[in-house]
Design a protein around this motif. Structure first.
Motif, mmCIF file in Angstrom:
data_model
loop_
_atom_site.group_PDB
_atom_site.id
_atom_site.type_symbol
_atom_site.label_atom_id
_atom_site.label_comp_id
_atom_site.label_asym_id
_atom_site.label_seq_id
_atom_site.Cartn_x
_atom_site.Cartn_y
_atom_site.Cartn_z
ATOM 1 N N ASN A 167 2.651 -1.762 10.119
ATOM 2 C CA ASN A 167 2.971 -0.544 9.380
ATOM 3 C C ASN A 167 2.166 -0.397 8.080
ATOM 4 N N SER A 168 1.039 -1.083 8.035
ATOM 5 C CA SER A 168 0.099 -0.916 6.917
ATOM 6 C C SER A 168 0.691 -1.267 5.564
ATOM 7 N N GLY A 169 1.613 -2.239 5.544
ATOM 8 C CA GLY A 169 2.163 -2.659 4.259
ATOM 9 C C GLY A 169 1.174 -3.477 3.453
ATOM 10 N N GLY A 170 1.469 -3.634 2.180
ATOM 11 C CA GLY A 170 0.626 -4.442 1.302
ATOM 12 C C GLY A 170 0.908 -4.080 -0.135
ATOM 13 N N LYS A 171 1.081 -5.082 -0.978
ATOM 14 C CA LYS A 171 1.305 -4.838 -2.402
ATOM 15 C C LYS A 171 -0.004 -5.112 -3.126
ATOM 16 N N ASN A 178 -2.879 -5.388 8.846
ATOM 17 C CA ASN A 178 -3.785 -4.323 9.273
ATOM 18 C C ASN A 178 -3.491 -3.085 8.429
ATOM 19 N N ASN A 179 -4.492 -2.267 8.195
ATOM 20 C CA ASN A 179 -4.287 -1.042 7.416
ATOM 21 C C ASN A 179 -4.694 0.179 8.237
ATOM 22 N N LYS A 180 -3.698 0.785 8.851
ATOM 23 C CA LYS A 180 -4.002 1.947 9.705
ATOM 24 C C LYS A 180 -4.037 3.230 8.899
ATOM 25 N N THR A 181 -3.655 3.175 7.627
ATOM 26 C CA THR A 181 -3.668 4.390 6.812
ATOM 27 C C THR A 181 -5.030 4.594 6.157
ATOM 28 N N SER A 182 -5.936 3.707 6.449
ATOM 29 C CA SER A 182 -7.211 3.743 5.751
ATOM 30 C C SER A 182 -7.916 5.077 5.906
ATOM 31 N N ALA A 183 -8.674 5.417 4.865
ATOM 32 C CA ALA A 183 -9.511 6.606 4.910
ATOM 33 C C ALA A 183 -10.637 6.425 5.931
ATOM 34 N N PHE A 184 -10.837 5.205 6.361
ATOM 35 C CA PHE A 184 -11.913 4.904 7.300
ATOM 36 C C PHE A 184 -11.322 4.560 8.650
ATOM 37 N N SER A 207 -8.347 -8.812 1.082
ATOM 38 C CA SER A 207 -9.179 -7.831 0.387
ATOM 39 C C SER A 207 -9.199 -6.583 1.253
ATOM 40 N N SER A 208 -8.753 -5.471 0.674
ATOM 41 C CA SER A 208 -8.675 -4.219 1.420
ATOM 42 C C SER A 208 -9.729 -3.265 0.882
ATOM 43 N N GLY A 209 -10.444 -2.591 1.768
ATOM 44 C CA GLY A 209 -11.429 -1.596 1.352
ATOM 45 C C GLY A 209 -12.863 -2.105 1.456
ATOM 46 N N ARG A 233 -13.189 4.945 -5.975
ATOM 47 C CA ARG A 233 -12.593 3.708 -6.504
ATOM 48 C C ARG A 233 -11.292 3.306 -5.805
ATOM 49 N N GLY A 234 -10.605 4.261 -5.198
ATOM 50 C CA GLY A 234 -9.387 3.893 -4.472
ATOM 51 C C GLY A 234 -9.673 3.210 -3.144
ATOM 52 N N ASP A 235 -10.918 3.302 -2.691
ATOM 53 C CA ASP A 235 -11.272 2.767 -1.375
ATOM 54 C C ASP A 235 -12.198 1.549 -1.439
ATOM 55 N N VAL A 236 -12.465 1.057 -2.658
ATOM 56 C CA VAL A 236 -13.250 -0.171 -2.768
ATOM 57 C C VAL A 236 -12.309 -1.368 -2.813
ATOM 58 N N TYR A 237 -12.869 -2.548 -2.718
ATOM 59 C CA TYR A 237 -12.087 -3.779 -2.661
ATOM 60 C C TYR A 237 -10.941 -3.798 -3.671
ATOM 61 N N LYS A 238 -9.803 -4.259 -3.182
ATOM 62 C CA LYS A 238 -8.662 -4.530 -4.043
ATOM 63 C C LYS A 238 -7.864 -5.628 -3.360
ATOM 64 N N VAL A 239 -7.115 -6.371 -4.143
ATOM 65 C CA VAL A 239 -6.408 -7.519 -3.577
ATOM 66 C C VAL A 239 -4.979 -7.117 -3.244
ATOM 67 N N MET A 240 -4.620 -7.325 -1.985
ATOM 68 C CA MET A 240 -3.285 -7.005 -1.475
ATOM 69 C C MET A 240 -2.536 -8.305 -1.170
ATOM 70 N N VAL A 241 -1.228 -8.267 -1.292
ATOM 71 C CA VAL A 241 -0.416 -9.427 -0.926
ATOM 72 C C VAL A 241 0.764 -8.991 -0.063
HETATM 73 C C1 LIG Z 1 -5.218 1.272 3.147
HETATM 74 O O1 LIG Z 1 -6.358 2.079 2.912
HETATM 75 C C2 LIG Z 1 -6.142 3.144 2.013
HETATM 76 C C3 LIG Z 1 -7.432 3.934 1.948
HETATM 77 O O2 LIG Z 1 -8.508 3.182 1.496
HETATM 78 C C4 LIG Z 1 -5.753 2.580 0.662
HETATM 79 O O3 LIG Z 1 -5.466 3.632 -0.230
HETATM 80 C C5 LIG Z 1 -4.521 1.701 0.812
HETATM 81 O O4 LIG Z 1 -4.237 1.080 -0.439
HETATM 82 C C6 LIG Z 1 -4.765 0.627 1.862
HETATM 83 N N1 LIG Z 1 -3.550 -0.141 2.080
HETATM 84 C C7 LIG Z 1 -3.580 -1.440 2.353
HETATM 85 C C8 LIG Z 1 -2.273 -2.096 2.613
HETATM 86 O O5 LIG Z 1 -4.613 -2.104 2.401
#
Ligand SMILES: *[C@@H]1O[C@H](CO)[C@@H](O)[C@H](O)[C@H]1NC(C)=O
Ligand SMILES: *[C@@H]1O[C@H](CO)[C@@H](O)[C@H](O)[C@H]1NC(C)=O
Ligand SMILES: *[C@@H]1O[C@H](CO)[C@@H](O)[C@H](O)[C@H]1NC(C)=O
Ligand SMILES: *[C@@H]1O[C@H](CO)[C@@H](O)[C@H](O)[C@H]1NC(C)=O
Length: 357
Positions: free
Chosen positions: A289-293, A217-223, A245-247, A260-268
């Motif tokens: 705790n919103s982890g993800g690489k 889960n990503n609780k730090t999200s801008a959304f 896929s985050s974002g 661009r920081g809030d569009v799709y990116k691949v986390m592991v």
């Molecule tokens: C959580 O969301 C923020 C804002 O979009 C982003 O910068 C961050 O990389 C995200 N983290 C994860 C683990 O998805």
């Protein structure tokens, strides 16, 4: 993947509209491997949400997607040429196919974005909104051909308003002659969940609804309701790797992309067990705790890569990551109006997957 135009209620007031250019360094991420045929460089190659698998009987590759009404491509080589086979009948439901083989049978899970949960006794009015009315359907096939799927209906995963039931992926574990089928799904709003399926994996296991794990889960999200979806769990050597896929996958309802920081990116994230305990490379807990690489994000002329899966393939000599992306025009700073299919080798030698040339 939860399609953007269907998210008006979630995103109102949150659209940034402008694409800032300050952001991420290029991180040395490579371009997708070059391919021949209708992928890439062809306007019909709308490869949103790819699912890639090789047929055992003759080594033919099948690529099912959500794009253009569920387009399907085939090839004999990962490098192409790829041929457009036609469209699967999934699109009428929603898409995001995920395909897995067990023995001589292939299983596909797809999103059905409009299940009426009132028919199974749920009374919360939220069940009639896009963010909460998805469900998952399952079908099986011995051939992977477009017209040769047998439908087994809906997976009866408990509706709960804390998540959206979409974007499935199956992990099959063989342990001491016993097979466990674990399905990850979700969710856009509260991240990734998992529950056991029966064997064969065409329905949920007995008692599965009391045994739903929360993986990321990503609780730090801008959304609000941080978007994390399209999970794929992959076992390699001693670890289970959770790819997400985050974002934001897609344009916002008003036609703009977010930053661009809030569009799709691949986390592991990784764990020694399949059902939880996932952490990132800094040891940060991915569920609580919103982890993800981040292993692949927007770079050069690649915008919003995601919808990923992992395939171990002899032709590539090991595991590959495959994904969709949006071509980005660096000169005009504009993402194109299409999704393309890409893949790269994955190098696990450090214990974490690295997208390789
Ligand atoms: C959580 O969301 C923020 C804002 O979009 C982003 O910068 C961050 O990389 C995200 N983290 C994860 C683990 O998805
Ligand atoms: C997708 O299906 C819709 C409804 O059947 C149809 O109107 C549309 O032309 C199709 N689009 C493509 C690209 O095939
Ligand atoms: C699903 O959500 C959409 C958007 O809110 C709504 O128009 C549709 O009627 C819903 N479908 C069901 C079956 O609840
Ligand atoms: C996250 O929190 C839950 C509930 O407190 C706990 O059961 C779980 O073990 C935690 N996850 C990790 C990876 O520590």
């Amino acid at each position: 993947m939860l399609i953007a135009k269907r998210l008006a209620t979630l995103t109102t007031g949150l659209v940034l509209g402008l694409l800032s250019e300050h952001a991420s360094a290029q991180n040395g991420w490579p371009a997708p491997v070059a391919m021949k045929g209708t992928i890439p460089n062809n306007p019909i190659a709308q490869t949103l949400d790819p699912a890639l698998i090789r047929r055992q009987s003759d080594n033919k590759l099948f690529l099912y997607t959500t794009g253009k009404n569920g387009s399907v491509w085939t090839a004999n080589s990962l490098y192409g040429p790829w041929t457009h086979e036609g469209t699967a009948k999934f699109r009428e439901y929603g898409g995001a196919p995920s395909i897995h083989r067990i023995g001589d049978t292939y299983y596909v899970y797809i999103n059905n974005h409009e299940f009426d949960y009132s028919t199974v006794g749920v009374t919360d009015p939220a069940i009639h909104t896009w963010a909460h009315n998805s469900s998952l359907l399952v079908a099986s096939s011995k051939t992977l051909e477009i017209g040769d799927w047998k439908w087994h209906g809906r997976l009866e995963i408990d509706w709960a308003k804390r998540y959206n039931i979409l974007d499935a992926a199956l992990l099959t574990i063989e342990e001491g002659g016993k097979r466990r089928n674990l399905l990850s799904f979700g969710s856009y709003q509260q991240g990734i969940f998992q529950l056991p399926l029966a064997d064969p994996p065409i329905k949920i296991a007995d008692g599965a609804n009391k045994n739903i794990n929360h993986l990321a889960n990503n609780k730090t999200s801008a959304f609000p309701n941080g978007p994390t979806e399209a999970a794929y769990i992959f076992k390699w050597q001693d670890w289970y790797y959770l790819f997400t896929s985050s974002g934001r996958c897609c344009k916002q309802p008003d036609g703009h992309w977010v930053d661009r920081g809030d569009v799709y990116k691949v986390m592991v994230c990784r764990s020694k067990r399949p059902g939880g305990g996932f952490v990132d490379d800094k040891g940060v807990d991915c569920a609580n705790n919103s982890g993800g690489k981040e292993i692949l994000g927007t770079h050069n002329n690649i915008w919003a890569p995601g919808g990923q899966g992992v395939l171990v393939d002899d032709e590539a000599g090991g595991p590959i990551i495959y994904y969709h992306y949006v071509p980005y025009d660096v000169q005009s700073k504009t993402p194109a109006n299409e999704f393309r299919f890409g893949w790269n080798k994955l190098d696990f030698s450090s214990g974490w997957p690295v997208v390789a040339k």
